[in-house]
Design a protein around this motif. Sequence first.
Motif: not given
Length: 112
Positions: A71-97
């Motif tokens: 279940e997705f719970i939008p905790y404020s301390h998780l999935r923080i993006r202070s800057k974009r990732f340098p690959w792909g669309d910049g929102n997904k981690s390198l080994f994104h599932n």
Amino acid sequence: MAALGRVSQLLLKASLLQSRRQLSAAVAGGHGEQAAKTWKILSFVVALPGVAVCMLNMYLKEQQHTHEQPEFIPYSHLRIRSKRFPWGDGNKSLFHNSHMNALPNGYEGHDE
């Protein structure tokens, strides 16, 4: 003190020479062949069945495992993006599932 040092060095050299003689005698006596045969038998009788049991255990655990999306719970301390990732669309981690890893606003492909 110097004499004590010389005596200890002589004793050390004598013990090393004696151990070399024992090792060379053991190799010449066929001890190495017997040890190799023992390890070969142990590999086939103990190691290979052990690996097979571990593989069976992993397979059975995987069959019991559920693949439901958490279940997705939008905790404020998780999935923080202070800057974009340098690959792909910049929102997904390198080994994104996309099935198990949520983005900051939820899972991909789900309308909320």
